[in-house]
Design a protein around this motif. Structure first.
Motif, PDB file in Angstrom:
ATOM      1  N   GLY A   1       2.833   8.541   4.418  1.00 50.85           N
ATOM      2  CA  GLY A   1       3.908   9.046   4.082  1.00 50.85           C
ATOM      3  C   GLY A   1       4.031  10.636   3.747  1.00 50.85           C
ATOM      4  O   GLY A   1       4.992  11.101   3.463  1.00 50.85           O
ATOM      5  N   THR A   2       2.833  10.925   3.943  1.00 48.41           N
ATOM      6  CA  THR A   2       2.485  12.522   3.409  1.00 48.41           C
ATOM      7  C   THR A   2       2.993  13.555   4.534  1.00 48.41           C
ATOM      8  O   THR A   2       3.391  14.495   4.138  1.00 48.41           O
ATOM      9  N   CYS A   3       2.715  13.357   5.754  1.00 51.45           N
ATOM     10  CA  CYS A   3       3.086  14.178   7.139  1.00 51.45           C
ATOM     11  C   CYS A   3       4.678  14.357   6.791  1.00 51.45           C
ATOM     12  O   CYS A   3       5.325  13.299   7.026  1.00 51.45           O
ATOM     13  N   GLY A   4       5.186  15.499   6.789  1.00 55.44           N
ATOM     14  CA  GLY A   4       6.303  15.832   6.731  1.00 55.44           C
ATOM     15  C   GLY A   4       7.023  15.774   5.353  1.00 55.44           C
ATOM     16  O   GLY A   4       8.268  16.364   5.268  1.00 55.44           O
ATOM     17  N   SER A   5       6.331  15.415   4.496  1.00 52.61           N
ATOM     18  CA  SER A   5       6.923  15.280   3.246  1.00 52.61           C
ATOM     19  C   SER A   5       6.280  16.193   2.327  1.00 52.61           C
ATOM     20  O   SER A   5       6.566  17.161   2.092  1.00 52.61           O
ATOM     21  N   THR A   6       4.973  15.855   1.670  1.00 48.59           N
ATOM     22  CA  THR A   6       4.344  16.811   0.861  1.00 48.59           C
ATOM     23  C   THR A   6       3.093  17.545   1.736  1.00 48.59           C
ATOM     24  O   THR A   6       2.444  18.561   1.161  1.00 48.59           O
TER      25      THR A   6
ATOM     26  N   ARG B   1       0.993  -1.223   0.102  1.00 46.95           N
ATOM     27  CA  ARG B   1      -0.145  -0.031  -0.116  1.00 46.95           C
ATOM     28  C   ARG B   1       0.853   1.377   0.079  1.00 46.95           C
ATOM     29  O   ARG B   1       0.696   2.371  -0.876  1.00 46.95           O
ATOM     30  N   SER B   2       2.059   1.013   0.871  1.00 45.78           N
ATOM     31  CA  SER B   2       2.821   2.213   0.701  1.00 45.78           C
ATOM     32  C   SER B   2       3.588   2.633  -0.601  1.00 45.78           C
ATOM     33  O   SER B   2       3.507   3.621  -1.091  1.00 45.78           O
ATOM     34  N   LEU B   3       4.010   1.427  -1.065  1.00 46.56           N
ATOM     35  CA  LEU B   3       4.657   1.374  -2.682  1.00 46.56           C
ATOM     36  C   LEU B   3       3.596   2.304  -3.599  1.00 46.56           C
ATOM     37  O   LEU B   3       4.007   3.173  -4.349  1.00 46.56           O
ATOM     38  N   LEU B   4       2.191   1.857  -3.406  1.00 46.13           N
ATOM     39  CA  LEU B   4       1.379   2.191  -4.419  1.00 46.13           C
ATOM     40  C   LEU B   4       1.126   3.768  -3.933  1.00 46.13           C
ATOM     41  O   LEU B   4       1.327   4.554  -5.028  1.00 46.13           O
ATOM     42  N   ALA B   5       1.108   4.221  -3.246  1.00 54.58           N
ATOM     43  CA  ALA B   5       0.647   5.488  -2.551  1.00 54.58           C
ATOM     44  C   ALA B   5       1.836   6.481  -3.005  1.00 54.58           C
ATOM     45  O   ALA B   5       1.945   7.534  -3.508  1.00 54.58           O
ATOM     46  N   THR B   6       3.149   5.851  -2.660  1.00 55.06           N
ATOM     47  CA  THR B   6       4.430   6.670  -3.056  1.00 55.06           C
ATOM     48  C   THR B   6       4.537   6.850  -4.866  1.00 55.06           C
ATOM     49  O   THR B   6       4.840   7.835  -5.041  1.00 55.06           O
TER      50      THR B   6
END
Length: 286
Positions: free
Chosen positions: A34-39, A4-9
């Motif tokens: 994976g969005t908080c702190g990145s996008t 799921r993380s790979l798909l979102a990334t």
């Protein structure tokens, strides 16, 4: 990293790489892993939960905001359209409270007052659509409204499906924003005509338009066409989870309701992302 993380990334990477001419879609989160702190800048209580939802404020209490960490170029006259799904659940305290906002702001200090402030009160040069579940003098504990410049003295206020009051006696009923069901929201603003439209849909119910062609000069309120966009929420003596499940935003008016999202980006990017994630999974096993 999970599939799921790979798909979102992969989806985010492909969306960022896609030429602007291909689509007006400039934000496309199938989930928030994976969005908080990145996008996204996640402040206060805001965090991504184990399921990949943006939990702007948990039922344990607090105030939070999650918004783009760079300014988004809106269309002419601050034109934009957006769709997202949300769920408010696990109510406690004195009542299901307090609600959340979708906010477009000139600045990055997007966390305002707690409790009835919805994490929005005091945020200047901003426009917000509030999804309010507590009566702080508005004569309704279940309404969607338009706010500007950090004020909660709404310019227009409407009750979803005609339901004006949702308390512990009935908050699980149809039409109550706090009923724990998945809701969809569609916000569309044409900067040329300066007309705003807002629609919502409760799971298994009909899509309804709550705000129709409301005249507001968003470009003048913001003072810019480059704005930070996202969500705020807060709790007080009453609490609940405030979860955003997914989010799309375009710099034109193409997002108007279910089945009418921008054509080129979403499905194609997710299909490519899926292929990338599957390929990565095969490489790890090899």
């Amino acid at each position: 990293m999970t599939r799921r993380s790979l798909l979102a990334t992969a989806a985010l990477t492909l969306a960022a790489a896609a030429p602007q001419a291909q689509a007006a879609l400039i934000i496309d989160y199938a989930n928030f892993t994976g969005t908080c702190g990145s996008t996204l800048s996640c402040v206060g209580s805001a965090a991504v939960d184990a399921g990949g939802d943006l939990r702007v404020t948990p039922s344990s209490g607090g105030a939070g905001a999650g918004y783009s960490n760079t300014a988004i170029a809106l269309g002419s006259g601050a034109t934009f359209s957006t769709s997202f799904q949300f769920r408010m659940s696990d109510a406690g305290g004195i009542a299901p409270a307090d609600g959340f906002t979708f906010v477009v702001s000139q600045n990055t200090t997007n966390l305002g007052g707690a409790g009835g402030g919805l994490g929005y009160f005091g945020v200047g040069n901003s426009v917000a659509i509030e999804f309010d579940t507590f009566d702080n003098g508005e004569n309704s504990s279940n309404h969607v409204a338009l706010d500007t410049n950090g004020s909660l003295s709404s310019l227009v206020q409407v009750n979803p499906y005609g339901v004006a009051s949702c308390t512990f006696g009935n908050y699980g009923a149809a039409g109550c924003l706090s009923n724990g069901k998945i809701w969809s929201a569609f916000i569309n603003y044409d900067g040329t005509t300066q007309l705003l439209n807002v629609s919502v849909q409760e799971a298994n119910s009909a899509l309804i338009q709550l705000i129709t062609n409301y005249s507001v000069d968003i470009a003048s309120v913001l003072g810019t066409n480059n704005a930070y966009v996202g969500f705020t929420a807060a709790t007080g003596a009453g609490v609940q989870n405030h979860d955003i499940l997914n989010w799309q935003l375009a710099n034109d008016t193409s997002i108007v309701g279910p089945g009418r999202l921008p054509e080129p980006a979403s499905l194609a990017l997710l299909a490519l992302a899926g292929a990338a994630a599957m390929g990565a999974g095969r490489r790890r096993r090899g």
